[in-house]
Design a protein around this motif. Structure first.
Motif, PDB file in Angstrom:
ATOM      1  N   ALA A  19       0.821  -1.214  -0.292  1.00 15.18           N
ATOM      2  CA  ALA A  19       0.009   0.026  -0.055  1.00 15.18           C
ATOM      3  C   ALA A  19       0.794   1.345  -0.109  1.00 15.18           C
ATOM      4  CB  ALA A  19      -1.097   0.097   1.197  1.00 15.18           C
ATOM      5  N   ALA A  20       1.731   1.172   0.804  1.00 12.46           N
ATOM      6  CA  ALA A  20       2.697   2.631   0.805  1.00 12.46           C
ATOM      7  C   ALA A  20       3.423   2.607  -0.519  1.00 12.46           C
ATOM      8  CB  ALA A  20       3.925   2.439   2.011  1.00 12.46           C
ATOM      9  N   ARG A  21       4.093   1.568  -1.263  1.00 11.26           N
ATOM     10  CA  ARG A  21       4.658   1.647  -2.368  1.00 11.26           C
ATOM     11  C   ARG A  21       3.638   1.984  -3.296  1.00 11.26           C
ATOM     12  NH1 ARG A  21       5.653  -3.692  -2.958  1.00 11.26           N
ATOM     13  NH2 ARG A  21       3.996  -4.003  -4.418  1.00 11.26           N
ATOM     14  N   TRP A  22       2.274   1.839  -3.342  1.00  5.93           N
ATOM     15  CA  TRP A  22       1.248   2.215  -4.332  1.00  5.93           C
ATOM     16  C   TRP A  22       1.269   3.617  -4.043  1.00  5.93           C
ATOM     17  CZ3 TRP A  22      -0.507  -0.660  -8.446  1.00  5.93           C
ATOM     18  CH2 TRP A  22      -1.909  -0.187  -8.911  1.00  5.93           C
ATOM     19  N   ASP A  23       1.075   4.190  -2.745  1.00  2.42           N
ATOM     20  CA  ASP A  23       0.899   5.305  -2.768  1.00  2.42           C
ATOM     21  C   ASP A  23       2.093   6.407  -3.275  1.00  2.42           C
ATOM     22  OD1 ASP A  23      -1.609   5.172  -1.299  1.00  2.42           O
ATOM     23  OD2 ASP A  23      -0.582   5.211   0.722  1.00  2.42           O
ATOM     24  N   ARG A  24       3.304   5.774  -3.158  1.00  2.00           N
ATOM     25  CA  ARG A  24       4.513   6.600  -3.672  1.00  2.00           C
ATOM     26  C   ARG A  24       4.425   6.586  -5.492  1.00  2.00           C
ATOM     27  NH1 ARG A  24       8.325   7.959   0.233  1.00  2.00           N
ATOM     28  NH2 ARG A  24       8.170   6.852   2.116  1.00  2.00           N
ATOM     29  N   GLU A  26       1.629   6.425  -7.080  1.00  2.00           N
ATOM     30  CA  GLU A  26       0.644   7.398  -7.267  1.00  2.00           C
ATOM     31  C   GLU A  26       0.968   8.583  -7.429  1.00  2.00           C
ATOM     32  OE1 GLU A  26      -2.723   6.306  -4.718  1.00  2.00           O
ATOM     33  OE2 GLU A  26      -3.755   5.445  -6.197  1.00  2.00           O
ATOM     34  N   ALA A  27       1.775   9.171  -6.313  1.00  2.00           N
ATOM     35  CA  ALA A  27       2.371  10.659  -6.394  1.00  2.00           C
ATOM     36  C   ALA A  27       3.338  10.818  -7.305  1.00  2.00           C
ATOM     37  CB  ALA A  27       3.039  10.476  -4.813  1.00  2.00           C
ATOM     38  N   ASP A  30       1.340  11.173 -10.637  1.00  2.00           N
ATOM     39  CA  ASP A  30       0.546  12.337 -10.421  1.00  2.00           C
ATOM     40  C   ASP A  30       1.275  13.762 -10.586  1.00  2.00           C
ATOM     41  OD1 ASP A  30      -2.128  13.558  -9.926  1.00  2.00           O
ATOM     42  OD2 ASP A  30      -1.541  14.137  -8.171  1.00  2.00           O
ATOM     43  N   ASP A  36      -3.361   7.599 -14.800  1.00  2.00           N
ATOM     44  CA  ASP A  36      -3.103   6.702 -13.634  1.00  2.00           C
ATOM     45  C   ASP A  36      -2.793   5.440 -13.873  1.00  2.00           C
ATOM     46  OD1 ASP A  36      -4.277   8.762 -12.139  1.00  2.00           O
ATOM     47  OD2 ASP A  36      -6.362   8.363 -12.233  1.00  2.00           O
ATOM     48  N   ASP A  43       4.278  -0.473 -10.635  1.00  2.00           N
ATOM     49  CA  ASP A  43       4.275  -1.453  -9.890  1.00  2.00           C
ATOM     50  C   ASP A  43       4.786  -2.889 -10.268  1.00  2.00           C
ATOM     51  OD1 ASP A  43       3.689  -2.142  -6.927  1.00  2.00           O
ATOM     52  OD2 ASP A  43       1.942  -3.454  -7.842  1.00  2.00           O
TER      53      ASP A  43
END
Length: 104
Positions: A19-24, A26-27, A30, A36, A43
């Motif tokens: 989840a943390a990897r995915w958030d990074r 996405e940022a 973005d 997206d 990933d």
């Protein structure tokens, strides 16, 4: 019982890390104003590598769009290409790994 609890804790840690990897990712996507779907490609490149077919299927895009997406990621230095033609695979570059590393 203790073994099951330890296994569950390891799995929870893996899910949290993903989840943390995915958030990074996405940022990162973005910040560049990219579609997206490129989070999926990045990933996949981090977790064992990927190809146009696998990415295209998950992102629900054509092979031509997948090729263009990987060209963008190659040009940005975020993935590295291995192989040619149908056997082409894309793997995370050191630059991408450094961008998503989780610092404790």
């Amino acid at each position: 019982v203790a073994g099951h609890i330890a296994q569950a804790r390891r799995r929870l840690a893996q899910v949290s890390e993903a989840a943390a990897r995915w958030d990074r990712l996405e940022a990162l996507v973005d910040d560049r104003g990219w579609p997206d779907r490129l989070v999926i490609a990045l990933d996949q490149s981090l977790v064992g590598g990927t190809g146009r077919g696998r990415f295209g299927e998950e992102a629900e895009v054509s092979v031509a769009t997948a090729s263009a997406d990987f060209r963008r990621l190659l040009d940005a230095g975020l993935v590295e290409q291995r192989g040619k033609g149908r056997s082409t695979r894309y793997f995370a570059s050191e630059r991408l790994r450094e961008a998503v590393v989780l610092r404790s």
